[in-house]
Design a protein around this motif. Sequence first.
Motif, PDB file in Angstrom:
ATOM      1  N   ARG A   1       2.429  -7.131  13.660  1.00 40.15           N
ATOM      2  CA  ARG A   1       1.306  -7.418  12.491  1.00 40.15           C
ATOM      3  C   ARG A   1       0.380  -7.968  12.444  1.00 40.15           C
ATOM      4  O   ARG A   1      -0.095  -7.958  11.051  1.00 40.15           O
ATOM      5  CB  ARG A   1       2.536  -9.502  12.534  1.00 40.15           C
ATOM      6  N   SER A   2      -0.423  -7.797  13.247  1.00 40.44           N
ATOM      7  CA  SER A   2      -1.735  -8.236  13.266  1.00 40.44           C
ATOM      8  C   SER A   2      -2.273  -6.741  12.901  1.00 40.44           C
ATOM      9  O   SER A   2      -3.428  -7.240  11.968  1.00 40.44           O
ATOM     10  CB  SER A   2      -1.964  -8.671  15.004  1.00 40.44           C
ATOM     11  N   ARG A   3      -2.094  -5.457  13.227  1.00 39.12           N
ATOM     12  CA  ARG A   3      -2.760  -5.238  12.878  1.00 39.12           C
ATOM     13  C   ARG A   3      -2.358  -4.341  11.780  1.00 39.12           C
ATOM     14  O   ARG A   3      -2.806  -3.656  10.432  1.00 39.12           O
ATOM     15  CB  ARG A   3      -1.519  -3.697  13.279  1.00 39.12           C
ATOM     16  N   LEU A   4      -1.188  -4.853  10.916  1.00 43.46           N
ATOM     17  CA  LEU A   4      -0.729  -4.791   9.542  1.00 43.46           C
ATOM     18  C   LEU A   4      -1.007  -6.471   8.006  1.00 43.46           C
ATOM     19  O   LEU A   4      -1.317  -6.377   7.565  1.00 43.46           O
ATOM     20  CB  LEU A   4       0.633  -4.369   8.706  1.00 43.46           C
ATOM     21  N   ALA A   5      -2.045  -7.070   9.194  1.00 45.06           N
ATOM     22  CA  ALA A   5      -2.393  -8.454   8.292  1.00 45.06           C
ATOM     23  C   ALA A   5      -3.254  -7.854   6.964  1.00 45.06           C
ATOM     24  O   ALA A   5      -3.018  -8.599   6.290  1.00 45.06           O
ATOM     25  CB  ALA A   5      -3.435  -8.885   9.273  1.00 45.06           C
ATOM     26  N   PRO A   6      -4.323  -6.755   7.703  1.00 48.41           N
ATOM     27  CA  PRO A   6      -5.270  -6.640   6.554  1.00 48.41           C
ATOM     28  C   PRO A   6      -4.399  -6.057   4.677  1.00 48.41           C
ATOM     29  O   PRO A   6      -4.955  -6.356   3.953  1.00 48.41           O
ATOM     30  CB  PRO A   6      -6.287  -5.483   6.630  1.00 48.41           C
ATOM     31  N   LEU A   7      -3.383  -5.520   5.051  1.00 48.08           N
ATOM     32  CA  LEU A   7      -2.328  -5.418   4.101  1.00 48.08           C
ATOM     33  C   LEU A   7      -1.802  -6.564   2.772  1.00 48.08           C
ATOM     34  O   LEU A   7      -1.636  -5.598   1.749  1.00 48.08           O
ATOM     35  CB  LEU A   7      -1.796  -4.064   4.503  1.00 48.08           C
ATOM     36  N   GLU A   8      -1.355  -7.335   3.871  1.00 42.86           N
ATOM     37  CA  GLU A   8      -0.982  -8.671   3.451  1.00 42.86           C
ATOM     38  C   GLU A   8      -1.620  -9.430   1.699  1.00 42.86           C
ATOM     39  O   GLU A   8      -2.385  -9.402   2.104  1.00 42.86           O
ATOM     40  CB  GLU A   8      -0.818  -9.633   4.121  1.00 42.86           C
ATOM     41  N   GLY A   9      -0.673  -9.577   0.858  1.00 39.62           N
ATOM     42  CA  GLY A   9      -1.174  -9.893  -0.705  1.00 39.62           C
ATOM     43  C   GLY A   9      -1.959  -8.605  -1.828  1.00 39.62           C
ATOM     44  O   GLY A   9      -2.077  -8.583  -2.485  1.00 39.62           O
ATOM     45  N   ARG A  10      -2.340  -7.682  -0.827  1.00 40.89           N
ATOM     46  CA  ARG A  10      -2.045  -6.524  -1.724  1.00 40.89           C
ATOM     47  C   ARG A  10      -1.021  -6.135  -2.304  1.00 40.89           C
ATOM     48  O   ARG A  10       0.371  -5.980  -2.308  1.00 40.89           O
ATOM     49  CB  ARG A  10      -2.915  -5.255  -1.047  1.00 40.89           C
ATOM     50  N   ASN A  11      -1.053  -5.974  -3.589  1.00 42.59           N
ATOM     51  CA  ASN A  11      -0.177  -4.813  -4.544  1.00 42.59           C
ATOM     52  C   ASN A  11       0.881  -3.585  -4.016  1.00 42.59           C
ATOM     53  O   ASN A  11       0.537  -2.186  -3.147  1.00 42.59           O
ATOM     54  CB  ASN A  11      -0.986  -4.143  -5.996  1.00 42.59           C
ATOM     55  N   LEU A  12       2.293  -3.778  -3.918  1.00 38.03           N
ATOM     56  CA  LEU A  12       3.034  -3.147  -3.058  1.00 38.03           C
ATOM     57  C   LEU A  12       3.299  -1.793  -3.711  1.00 38.03           C
ATOM     58  O   LEU A  12       3.019  -0.996  -3.498  1.00 38.03           O
ATOM     59  CB  LEU A  12       4.536  -3.947  -3.224  1.00 38.03           C
TER      60      LEU A  12
ATOM     61  N   PHE B   1       4.289  -8.702  -6.927  1.00 35.48           N
ATOM     62  CA  PHE B   1       4.381  -7.282  -6.491  1.00 35.48           C
ATOM     63  C   PHE B   1       3.264  -8.135  -5.235  1.00 35.48           C
ATOM     64  O   PHE B   1       2.751  -6.433  -4.459  1.00 35.48           O
ATOM     65  CB  PHE B   1       3.447  -6.255  -7.205  1.00 35.48           C
ATOM     66  N   ASP B   2       2.765  -9.141  -4.554  1.00 31.07           N
ATOM     67  CA  ASP B   2       1.712  -9.459  -3.654  1.00 31.07           C
ATOM     68  C   ASP B   2       3.161  -8.999  -2.364  1.00 31.07           C
ATOM     69  O   ASP B   2       4.038  -9.509  -2.327  1.00 31.07           O
ATOM     70  CB  ASP B   2       1.343 -10.219  -3.363  1.00 31.07           C
ATOM     71  N   LEU B   3       2.827  -8.031  -1.263  1.00 30.31           N
ATOM     72  CA  LEU B   3       2.887  -7.561  -0.687  1.00 30.31           C
ATOM     73  C   LEU B   3       3.589  -8.526   0.477  1.00 30.31           C
ATOM     74  O   LEU B   3       2.531  -9.361   0.964  1.00 30.31           O
ATOM     75  CB  LEU B   3       1.763  -6.325  -0.020  1.00 30.31           C
ATOM     76  N   GLU B   4       4.037  -8.511   1.073  1.00 33.04           N
ATOM     77  CA  GLU B   4       4.814  -9.264   2.266  1.00 33.04           C
ATOM     78  C   GLU B   4       5.630  -8.759   2.947  1.00 33.04           C
ATOM     79  O   GLU B   4       6.234  -7.963   3.108  1.00 33.04           O
ATOM     80  CB  GLU B   4       5.853 -10.030   1.632  1.00 33.04           C
TER      81      GLU B   4
ATOM     82  N   ASN C   1       8.374  -6.996  -3.179  1.00 37.53           N
ATOM     83  CA  ASN C   1       7.414  -7.340  -2.785  1.00 37.53           C
ATOM     84  C   ASN C   1       7.113  -7.635  -1.480  1.00 37.53           C
ATOM     85  O   ASN C   1       6.358  -8.020  -0.630  1.00 37.53           O
ATOM     86  CB  ASN C   1       6.810  -9.117  -2.562  1.00 37.53           C
ATOM     87  N   GLU C   2       8.327  -6.183  -0.553  1.00 39.42           N
ATOM     88  CA  GLU C   2       9.056  -6.521   0.741  1.00 39.42           C
ATOM     89  C   GLU C   2       8.291  -5.382   1.356  1.00 39.42           C
ATOM     90  O   GLU C   2       8.639  -4.065   0.570  1.00 39.42           O
ATOM     91  CB  GLU C   2      10.168  -7.140   1.317  1.00 39.42           C
ATOM     92  N   LEU C   3       7.432  -4.479   2.718  1.00 39.31           N
ATOM     93  CA  LEU C   3       7.465  -3.930   2.969  1.00 39.31           C
ATOM     94  C   LEU C   3       7.964  -4.318   4.385  1.00 39.31           C
ATOM     95  O   LEU C   3       7.731  -5.237   5.254  1.00 39.31           O
ATOM     96  CB  LEU C   3       6.255  -3.964   3.311  1.00 39.31           C
ATOM     97  N   THR C   4       8.981  -3.016   4.641  1.00 43.29           N
ATOM     98  CA  THR C   4       9.926  -2.986   5.654  1.00 43.29           C
ATOM     99  C   THR C   4       9.278  -2.092   6.513  1.00 43.29           C
ATOM    100  O   THR C   4       9.213  -1.244   6.694  1.00 43.29           O
ATOM    101  CB  THR C   4      11.187  -2.889   5.648  1.00 43.29           C
ATOM    102  N   VAL C   5       9.448  -2.396   7.831  1.00 45.62           N
ATOM    103  CA  VAL C   5       8.509  -1.815   9.196  1.00 45.62           C
ATOM    104  C   VAL C   5       9.394  -1.503  10.211  1.00 45.62           C
ATOM    105  O   VAL C   5      10.059  -2.654  10.885  1.00 45.62           O
ATOM    106  CB  VAL C   5       6.578  -1.903   9.250  1.00 45.62           C
TER     107      VAL C   5
END
Length: 357
Positions: free
Chosen positions: A118-129, A98-101, A157-161
Amino acid sequence: MRTVAGGSRPAAFRGRGRRSGPHPGSRRHLPVGSSARCRRKGRVVSRRATRRRSGARRPVRRRRPRPVVWLALGAGKVLLGIAPVVGVGVWLATAPVFDLELDIQIEEAERVSEQWVRSRLAPLEGRNLPLLSLEPAARRLDHEWIREAELVKRLPNELTVRVVEHQPAALFAAGDRAWVIDRDGRAIVACERAPDLCGGDLVSVSIESAPAGERLGDGPARNPGAGAGSSRGAGASRNVQGEVLARTLKRALDVAAEVRAFEWGRQVRAVEVISDDDYLLACTGRPATVLVRGSDLTAKASVFELLRNAITEHNDPEVVDLRFRDRIVLSMEAPAARIATDAEGAPAAQDGVQAPS
């Protein structure tokens, strides 16, 4: 004791077998309710056997468990019910699957790049979705050109923006200040931050009552955008002056969009708000100026569309006034800074030629 002939029973017991019951002291005593058949056959039936056949049983006294036992049993049942749920929750919170991509989609991107998102949401990558809150994530996408940002979780593990930008509709100028506004009349950005748009083909909107920027405050109200929080929304609601200005600009843009349905309306390059319902349209061709009223714009514009060729062929006017009920006023001179009105609120007829409506 003598014995009676013809039988082996003593005389003292003769005839006792025909009585309603044996002697109370006899060992063949049967309880009340036993069948005559059993008595005739001479079988000895015990009380326990008789109760078993008749269905009557003595109630069995069971010993109640102690309160401690009851509590132990209840706690065991609760643990058996909660344990699977807790196990699933721990697995969802710790499983690496469930690690976020990030999966970023930007519609008609001209001002916002995928790299910036992607740079604004970079701190969220790898967190539990499953445990990720979308509202704080959306607040990270606070950009002046972002109109809407949609974040959707797609397991595992996918977050669609999905990002939608503001579409510039016009320029609003007042004195030495100017803004790029959207179709709702709300400010997107100041012109000094988008010089390429301010010199482009956007329709210009102005307000005659404030030629020097008076009574404009901080300009039109801004669109809250994708990253607007509760505090920003409350601040925008208190900007009453900006909201009123935005509604006025929106009505002017609606008028410009409505006249574009006609051939002459496609030449409109500027809209000036004269009053609450009167507008001045500046065109690139002839006539150069058209005065309209928003309440009966469609009917008057249709009549002018039919008569336009005849009017321009014979008179070639500079100004066409469509605000009267029963006539179209043509003028060979440019309009004054302020348009005079008569007592009824209709514009006063200026020197020129009148064409029947």
